[in-house]
Design a protein around this motif. Structure first.
Motif, mmCIF file in Angstrom:
data_model
loop_
_atom_site.group_PDB
_atom_site.id
_atom_site.type_symbol
_atom_site.label_atom_id
_atom_site.label_comp_id
_atom_site.label_asym_id
_atom_site.label_seq_id
_atom_site.Cartn_x
_atom_site.Cartn_y
_atom_site.Cartn_z
ATOM 1 N N ARG A 177 0.828 -1.205 0.000
ATOM 2 C CA ARG A 177 0.000 0.000 0.000
ATOM 3 C C ARG A 177 0.864 1.257 0.000
ATOM 4 O O ARG A 177 0.560 2.236 -0.707
ATOM 5 N N ALA A 211 2.249 1.766 -3.498
ATOM 6 C CA ALA A 211 1.177 2.154 -4.412
ATOM 7 C C ALA A 211 0.748 3.595 -4.169
ATOM 8 O O ALA A 211 0.515 4.363 -5.120
ATOM 9 N N GLU A 212 0.636 3.994 -2.913
ATOM 10 C CA GLU A 212 0.245 5.371 -2.592
ATOM 11 C C GLU A 212 1.305 6.362 -3.038
ATOM 12 O O GLU A 212 0.984 7.459 -3.527
ATOM 13 N N ARG A 261 0.937 6.712 -6.779
ATOM 14 C CA ARG A 261 -0.247 7.514 -7.097
ATOM 15 C C ARG A 261 0.016 8.995 -6.872
ATOM 16 O O ARG A 261 -0.434 9.846 -7.659
ATOM 17 N N ALA A 288 -4.845 -3.955 -1.376
ATOM 18 C CA ALA A 288 -4.367 -2.608 -1.080
ATOM 19 C C ALA A 288 -3.955 -1.881 -2.359
ATOM 20 O O ALA A 288 -4.234 -0.688 -2.528
ATOM 21 N N GLU A 341 -7.163 -0.968 -4.371
ATOM 22 C CA GLU A 341 -7.882 0.131 -3.739
ATOM 23 C C GLU A 341 -7.191 1.463 -3.988
ATOM 24 O O GLU A 341 -7.842 2.508 -4.035
ATOM 25 N N THR A 342 -5.882 1.416 -4.168
ATOM 26 C CA THR A 342 -5.103 2.635 -4.360
ATOM 27 C C THR A 342 -5.000 3.033 -5.821
ATOM 28 O O THR A 342 -5.152 4.207 -6.179
#
Length: 324
Positions: free
Chosen positions: A104, A107-108, A111, A143, A146-147
């Motif tokens: 996560r 990935a965040e 993003r 995760a 979702e991201t």
């Protein structure tokens, strides 16, 4: 007219100094990308430098457990690849932290800078699995989805290659032991996949030549049981060894004990994981989420194993039809 120099895209690869990572870095370097390798110990990543041109590959310190180091490692990147994963827990390296929180975090970070994202998980990832490894791998995939809904997720079966910890481990064991264990009777099915084929899939995801937003299941051309894997390995290294079935209850007990020792030859969670087959699903094949849809023809163990397991033969590369 003055020619405008186009700067190659920058790819940040987390876990690029590991087994799969070094092959991914090489595949990306061959395409001309600049590569920043995020790893916990960049001082131990010197083996990556010869894989590209001078200055093309730059290891930097990053730990997926430490968010600010992840943000720093992705600065200016055009695409981010996450390869970080562990097979057993130790110290601060726990399955939920590395596979879920870490995925996560990466990935965040991707993003936040608007970069593309490719995540390498594992075939058999399942939120309902009794194995902590499989559950947290699935949590990591969730995760990521979702991201970043358009992220590419790759799920390889057991990966083999020159530095693998599967065929190499048992081939080395065969040098000294008269017998090899077949956990659970050796009936668990695998679809061994060559590490360079996985690296090629990652590279194609980075360059955008495959459809994003999908989860691809990557398996080799042959489905093999654990016993068949051992038999082929022994044939390649020219050694006869007794294959001894180990019942699940005894394997679990051995995993509990060996999991507490340095080196962790076997853990109880790995025994649990071995109770489930590790092959590409019929659903993935039907929906076009396999190597075939990526335009990659995977290589077999029969083709690749002799290229690196020769060192376990009685006379190494000079062995000719000798069975020990």
């Amino acid at each position: 007219m003055t020619e405008i120099l186009q700067i190659p895209k920058l790819i940040t690869v987390f876990g690029g100094s590991g087994f799969i990572g070094r092959h991914v870095v090489r595949a990306l370097a061959m395409r001309g990308y600049r590569i920043r390798v995020g790893c916990r110990r960049p001082d131990l990543a010197g083996h990556l430098q010869p894989l590209g041109n001078a200055g093309q590959i730059q290891p930097v310190q990053a730990n997926v457990r430490v968010r600010w180091s992840v943000d720093r490692a992705v600065e200016g990147a055009d695409h981010v690849v996450n390869l970080v994963g562990i097979l057993d827990e130790g110290g601060r390296q726990k399955f939920p932290v590395v596979h879920d929180f870490g995925a996560r975090a990466v990935a965040e970070a991707a993003r936040a800078i608007g970069a593309g994202f490719t995540h390498v998980s594992a075939l058999g990832a399942d939120e309902h699995s009794p194995s902590s490894y499989a559950r947290t791998k699935a949590a990591g995939e969730r995760a990521v989805r979702e991201t970043l809904a358009d992220a590419t997720i790759l799920r390889p079966s057991i990966v083999f290659g020159p530095e693998d910890q599967f065929f190499n481990r048992f081939a080395n064991m065969a040098r000294f032991s008269p017998a090899l264990p077949l956990i659970g009777g050796g009936n668990t099915k695998f679809q061994p996949v060559y590490v360079d084929d996985v690296a090629e899939a990652v590279a194609r995801a980075v360059e955008g030549s495959i459809e994003h937003g999908k989860t691809y299941e990557l398996g080799g051309p042959n489905v093999m049981t654990f016993r068949q894997c051992m038999e082929e390995m022994l044939e390649v290294i020219g050694r006869r060894r007794l294959l001894v079935p180990v019942p699940w209850w005894l394997a679990g007990l051995q995993g509990s004990v060996l999991g507490m020792l340095p080196g962790k030859l076997l853990t109880s969670d790995q025994v649990t994981l071995l109770k489930s087959d590790n092959v590409v699903s019929a659903e993935a094949a039907h929906e076009g989420r396999t190597f075939a849809s990526l335009g990659i023809t995977p290589q077999s163990t029969g083709t690749i194993l002799p290229s690196y397991l020769w060192r376990y033969r009685t006379a190494g590369q000079f062995t000719r039809n000798i069975v020990a």
